[in-house]
Design an enzyme around this catalytic site. Sequence first.
Site, mmCIF file in Angstrom:
data_model
loop_
_atom_site.group_PDB
_atom_site.id
_atom_site.type_symbol
_atom_site.label_atom_id
_atom_site.label_comp_id
_atom_site.label_asym_id
_atom_site.label_seq_id
_atom_site.Cartn_x
_atom_site.Cartn_y
_atom_site.Cartn_z
ATOM 1 N N LYS A 126 3.246 8.095 -3.025
ATOM 2 C CA LYS A 126 1.908 8.683 -3.110
ATOM 3 C C LYS A 126 1.996 10.181 -3.389
ATOM 4 O O LYS A 126 2.884 10.876 -2.878
ATOM 5 C CB LYS A 126 1.175 8.430 -1.788
ATOM 6 C CG LYS A 126 -0.262 8.902 -1.742
ATOM 7 C CD LYS A 126 -0.889 8.528 -0.402
ATOM 8 C CE LYS A 126 -2.337 8.981 -0.302
ATOM 9 N NZ LYS A 126 -2.956 8.555 0.983
ATOM 10 N N SER A 204 -7.151 6.258 0.262
ATOM 11 C CA SER A 204 -6.732 7.272 -0.690
ATOM 12 C C SER A 204 -5.394 6.961 -1.363
ATOM 13 O O SER A 204 -4.991 7.672 -2.283
ATOM 14 C CB SER A 204 -6.613 8.630 0.020
ATOM 15 O OG SER A 204 -5.638 8.576 1.050
ATOM 16 N N SER A 228 -6.619 4.310 4.450
ATOM 17 C CA SER A 228 -6.116 4.695 3.125
ATOM 18 C C SER A 228 -4.979 3.836 2.594
ATOM 19 O O SER A 228 -4.693 3.864 1.401
ATOM 20 C CB SER A 228 -5.671 6.167 3.143
ATOM 21 O OG SER A 228 -6.767 6.998 3.421
#
Length: 525
Positions: A126, A204, A228
Amino acid sequence: MCVSIAAIAAVAGMGRKRCAEQREITRYPHDSHRRVGGGNPCRKAPFRRGRRLSAASILSLPLPELSKKLQDGSLPPEHVFYAYVGKLATETNCITEYLQESENQVRKAKLMEKKGLLYGVPVSIKDSIDCQVPPGHDSTLGFIKNLNKPAAEDSVVVQVLKRQGAIPFVKTNVPQSLISYDCKNLIFGQTRNPLLFTRTPGGSSGGEGALVGGGGSILGIGTDVGGSLRFPAAFCGICAIKPTGKRLRYCEESVGPLAKDVESLALCLRALLSEDMFSLDSTVPPLPFNEEVYSSTKPLRIGYYETDFFTMPSPAMRRAVRQTKELLEEAGHTVGALGGCFASWEEYCPGSKALLDFSKIRPDVACWLLPEKSQEPSCTPKESLSQQLWDSTSTPLTTSTFPPQDFCHQFIAQWKKLNLDVMLCPMLGPLPLSPPVAVSYTMLYNALDFPAGVVPVTLVTDEDEEQLKGYKGYYRDWWDRTLAKVSSVGMPVAVQCVALPWQEELCLRFMKEVETLSLKKNSFF
């Protein structure tokens, strides 16, 4: 067969150029060798020269089987690496950077004296997780102001992955600020769901969900502060687990894996919960992966609920829980419905009101609520937001948002009074781009700091959609009206599996049971 990484670089470059023009940035800071792709690694793919290997057969292998072949030498690391590089695509716009130095790491991995548990496995990371490997990579969080600020060192989780033989090879997209359950920002643009481009991949960790869900990565690492990891996994039809916050420490968020199946998550946690982790970060308790708990076949005592009485579940969400509950009962587990603090936690903790209000904020509004964002342009102009959306956030987020410790103690006391092992909970279903997201089902377990994972168990049906026409919600507000209009026939629906703090292995064992029973009943993937 190979998708050109140069094409990815071109798409990312165009987005960055537009961003630069809009924000009067004279030069995008990344040098050409650090951009997504920076050339076309597919040209080096060993299966395109010499002895023939099928990239498709490599990509079809589940992580445990792939790892076994890498360990015994029947599959060379470079074959696996370039198979996944060749799978990278631009359609979902999920990749922010191709880590070109990963090609050197493949060669270095082959020289390792001791092969780690993730030897030769390509891993996606990420955007917000630091990767320092020369020449260093930005962790933008979707903010323009974070460009040209490469990480000074690898985050601990990346260091452990490398020591275990893994090959971090790409970084993936995030929403601006990470406080959103869509996945778009002004630097890299909108990421789309690989199963249906008109749907969000969630956030996210949305870039991870899209890449793993689309088959471009076999293992992804993301973070979770309110769902997330779980939203992207649920929306993209894959699995993920949010561990207890300090089990794999990462700032204020929980760091965890995303993968196609539960066994892959377990393999990742075996590798991360190692002496490498404990020696690098002394704040992580030295609790190795408990194989006995994970492999146990003892029947479980499971509590479940269909609604939290804050966000009304859709017909598909409710059916997924009921269907899973019935399968678990048929398999010999004890399953009982829950009420009280498990179903209506707001009344047990007045301080949680701000958290519940925050859980229904639109993603494009959330960015504006952060004080440090005052100098950063948002993906959505503030002027376009109606006053109605601000009324529900009257409690400032600078106050104590999460419930106090007494609520956590009350929750655990009730759990133990009922003699539960684990809990089965709803998980929000697939949503359109720029979605209205209510995170009460996920954020609760961040507030309590319980391990929680998601497993896809069914697909949205025509019957679910027909029943959705009568959906009113509990408040009949903007969020409820918008959720009632979502059409998602054929998209995956997941359930959430929860355990008490520090019991990740039990959570995974429960997830594995749910996965196995669901796959026996449905061959939906």
